[in-house]
Design a protein around this motif. Structure first.
Motif, PDB file in Angstrom:
ATOM      1  N   GLY A 110      -3.561  -4.148 -37.151  1.00 50.40           N
ATOM      2  CA  GLY A 110      -3.652  -3.805 -38.572  1.00 50.40           C
ATOM      3  C   GLY A 110      -2.887  -4.780 -39.440  1.00 50.40           C
ATOM      4  N   VAL A 111      -1.706  -5.183 -38.990  1.00 53.16           N
ATOM      5  CA  VAL A 111      -0.909  -6.161 -39.738  1.00 53.16           C
ATOM      6  C   VAL A 111      -1.649  -7.490 -39.830  1.00 53.16           C
ATOM      7  N   LEU A 112      -2.254  -7.915 -38.739  1.00 58.81           N
ATOM      8  CA  LEU A 112      -3.010  -9.174 -38.754  1.00 58.81           C
ATOM      9  C   LEU A 112      -4.187  -9.096 -39.723  1.00 58.81           C
ATOM     10  N   HIS A 113      -4.841  -7.940 -39.787  1.00 62.40           N
ATOM     11  CA  HIS A 113      -5.891  -7.773 -40.801  1.00 62.40           C
ATOM     12  C   HIS A 113      -5.306  -7.960 -42.201  1.00 62.40           C
ATOM     13  N   LEU A 114      -4.139  -7.376 -42.446  1.00 64.32           N
ATOM     14  CA  LEU A 114      -3.521  -7.499 -43.768  1.00 64.32           C
ATOM     15  C   LEU A 114      -3.136  -8.947 -44.099  1.00 64.32           C
ATOM     16  N   THR A 115      -2.881  -9.760 -43.076  1.00 66.90           N
ATOM     17  CA  THR A 115      -2.561 -11.176 -43.326  1.00 66.90           C
ATOM     18  C   THR A 115      -3.814 -12.020 -43.497  1.00 66.90           C
ATOM     19  N   GLY A 116      -4.981 -11.393 -43.345  1.00 70.59           N
ATOM     20  CA  GLY A 116      -6.230 -12.115 -43.569  1.00 70.59           C
ATOM     21  C   GLY A 116      -7.037 -12.415 -42.318  1.00 70.59           C
ATOM     22  N   GLN A 117      -6.553 -12.033 -41.152  1.00 67.25           N
ATOM     23  CA  GLN A 117      -7.269 -12.291 -39.914  1.00 67.25           C
ATOM     24  C   GLN A 117      -8.441 -11.330 -39.771  1.00 67.25           C
ATOM     25  N   GLY A 118      -9.614 -11.863 -39.527  1.00 69.90           N
ATOM     26  CA  GLY A 118     -10.798 -11.048 -39.296  1.00 69.90           C
ATOM     27  C   GLY A 118     -11.080 -10.914 -37.811  1.00 69.90           C
ATOM     28  N   ASP A 119     -12.109 -10.139 -37.493  1.00 69.82           N
ATOM     29  CA  ASP A 119     -12.508  -9.985 -36.093  1.00 69.82           C
ATOM     30  C   ASP A 119     -13.986  -9.607 -35.956  1.00 69.82           C
ATOM     31  N   LYS A 120     -14.800 -10.088 -36.875  1.00 65.45           N
ATOM     32  CA  LYS A 120     -16.215  -9.702 -36.892  1.00 65.45           C
ATOM     33  C   LYS A 120     -17.110 -10.605 -36.044  1.00 65.45           C
ATOM     34  N   THR A 121     -16.673 -11.808 -35.743  1.00 66.19           N
ATOM     35  CA  THR A 121     -17.466 -12.720 -34.916  1.00 66.19           C
ATOM     36  C   THR A 121     -16.761 -12.907 -33.573  1.00 66.19           C
ATOM     37  N   PRO A 122     -17.457 -13.391 -32.570  1.00 62.07           N
ATOM     38  CA  PRO A 122     -16.775 -13.642 -31.288  1.00 62.07           C
ATOM     39  C   PRO A 122     -15.584 -14.593 -31.430  1.00 62.07           C
ATOM     40  N   GLU A 123     -15.707 -15.580 -32.290  1.00 60.95           N
ATOM     41  CA  GLU A 123     -14.621 -16.548 -32.481  1.00 60.95           C
ATOM     42  C   GLU A 123     -13.414 -15.905 -33.162  1.00 60.95           C
ATOM     43  N   THR A 124     -13.650 -15.145 -34.228  1.00 63.11           N
ATOM     44  CA  THR A 124     -12.525 -14.529 -34.931  1.00 63.11           C
ATOM     45  C   THR A 124     -11.915 -13.400 -34.097  1.00 63.11           C
ATOM     46  N   LYS A 125     -12.737 -12.732 -33.301  1.00 65.37           N
ATOM     47  CA  LYS A 125     -12.215 -11.691 -32.410  1.00 65.37           C
ATOM     48  C   LYS A 125     -11.311 -12.315 -31.345  1.00 65.37           C
ATOM     49  N   ALA A 126     -11.725 -13.437 -30.786  1.00 66.37           N
ATOM     50  CA  ALA A 126     -10.896 -14.134 -29.793  1.00 66.37           C
ATOM     51  C   ALA A 126      -9.584 -14.597 -30.414  1.00 66.37           C
ATOM     52  N   GLU A 127      -9.652 -15.084 -31.649  1.00 67.69           N
ATOM     53  CA  GLU A 127      -8.439 -15.514 -32.347  1.00 67.69           C
ATOM     54  C   GLU A 127      -7.529 -14.321 -32.631  1.00 67.69           C
ATOM     55  N   MET A 128      -8.114 -13.195 -32.996  1.00 67.24           N
ATOM     56  CA  MET A 128      -7.333 -11.975 -33.232  1.00 67.24           C
ATOM     57  C   MET A 128      -6.601 -11.581 -31.948  1.00 67.24           C
ATOM     58  N   THR A 129      -7.313 -11.583 -30.833  1.00 64.56           N
ATOM     59  CA  THR A 129      -6.700 -11.211 -29.555  1.00 64.56           C
ATOM     60  C   THR A 129      -5.577 -12.166 -29.192  1.00 64.56           C
ATOM     61  N   ARG A 130      -5.772 -13.459 -29.426  1.00 68.30           N
ATOM     62  CA  ARG A 130      -4.727 -14.447 -29.149  1.00 68.30           C
ATOM     63  C   ARG A 130      -3.485 -14.157 -29.986  1.00 68.30           C
ATOM     64  N   LYS A 131      -3.688 -13.843 -31.264  1.00 66.97           N
ATOM     65  CA  LYS A 131      -2.572 -13.547 -32.158  1.00 66.97           C
ATOM     66  C   LYS A 131      -1.896 -12.229 -31.792  1.00 66.97           C
ATOM     67  N   GLU A 132      -2.674 -11.242 -31.363  1.00 64.61           N
ATOM     68  CA  GLU A 132      -2.081  -9.992 -30.887  1.00 64.61           C
ATOM     69  C   GLU A 132      -1.193 -10.255 -29.675  1.00 64.61           C
ATOM     70  N   ASP A 133      -1.723 -11.030 -28.722  1.00 64.13           N
ATOM     71  CA  ASP A 133      -0.957 -11.342 -27.509  1.00 64.13           C
ATOM     72  C   ASP A 133       0.338 -12.084 -27.864  1.00 64.13           C
ATOM     73  N   LEU A 134       0.246 -13.020 -28.777  1.00 59.64           N
ATOM     74  CA  LEU A 134       1.440 -13.769 -29.199  1.00 59.64           C
ATOM     75  C   LEU A 134       2.467 -12.810 -29.815  1.00 59.64           C
ATOM     76  N   ALA A 135       2.014 -11.943 -30.704  1.00 59.19           N
ATOM     77  CA  ALA A 135       2.919 -10.986 -31.340  1.00 59.19           C
ATOM     78  C   ALA A 135       3.524 -10.044 -30.305  1.00 59.19           C
ATOM     79  N   LEU A 136       2.716  -9.567 -29.371  1.00 58.25           N
ATOM     80  CA  LEU A 136       3.216  -8.648 -28.340  1.00 58.25           C
ATOM     81  C   LEU A 136       4.276  -9.324 -27.475  1.00 58.25           C
ATOM     82  N   SER A 137       4.141 -10.611 -27.264  1.00 53.30           N
ATOM     83  CA  SER A 137       5.137 -11.332 -26.452  1.00 53.30           C
ATOM     84  C   SER A 137       6.488 -11.410 -27.167  1.00 53.30           C
ATOM     85  N   GLN A 138       6.506 -11.168 -28.460  1.00 56.70           N
ATOM     86  CA  GLN A 138       7.724 -11.231 -29.252  1.00 56.70           C
ATOM     87  C   GLN A 138       8.393  -9.863 -29.391  1.00 56.70           C
ATOM     88  N   LEU A 139       7.749  -8.834 -28.892  1.00 54.73           N
ATOM     89  CA  LEU A 139       8.284  -7.482 -29.043  1.00 54.73           C
ATOM     90  C   LEU A 139       9.381  -7.197 -28.033  1.00 54.73           C
TER      91      LEU A 139
END
Length: 139
Positions: A110-139
């Protein structure tokens, strides 16, 4: 201000674990994308409630794990984020991870959506997942 609360009619017993830690983490992730955090309300509900929200506000007739309403300004993210705990639970089972791990993924999604990250195409969905994984590694 970040708020975590259950839509009491549907999920009265749900309490977020480590709320202070999650708040610091969410703020840190937002800052890494150049944003401060304003009022972000996480509203935890069940599948029926999120379906009703999806139908009423987005004219979508399907279940989902998250719906984000964005009230951000150019430098400060803000919004209402509805999260279906039923779907988070089933997604965790499908992914072979804990409920808490999947919940954290959805919180930051949800936070990534608020920063402007989309997930409607395979490419943007893959980028969203990459950013989620990066954020989770910081938790």
């Amino acid at each position: 201000m970040l708020s975590f609360f259950a839509d009491s009619a549907e999920v009265p017993a749900f309490v977020v674990e480590n709320e202070d830690k999650l708040t610091r983490w969410i703020r840190s992730v937002a800052a890494s994308y150049g944003f401060s955090t304003g009022n972000i309300n996480y509203i935890f509900c069940n599948d029926e409630r999120i379906l009703a929200v999806n139908r009423q506000f987005l004219s979508h007739d399907y279940y989902t794990d998250i719906i984000t309403f964005d009230y951000s300004t150019p430098t400060c993210i803000a919004g209402d984020i509805f999260i279906s705990l039923d779907t988070v639970r089933s997604n965790a089972e499908d992914a072979g991870c804990s409920f808490q791990q999947e919940l954290c993924r959805i919180l930051i999604h949800g936070v990534l959506h608020l920063t402007g990250q989309g997930d409607k195409t395979p490419e943007t969905k893959a980028e969203m997942t990459r950013k989620e994984d990066l954020a989770l590694s910081q938790l």
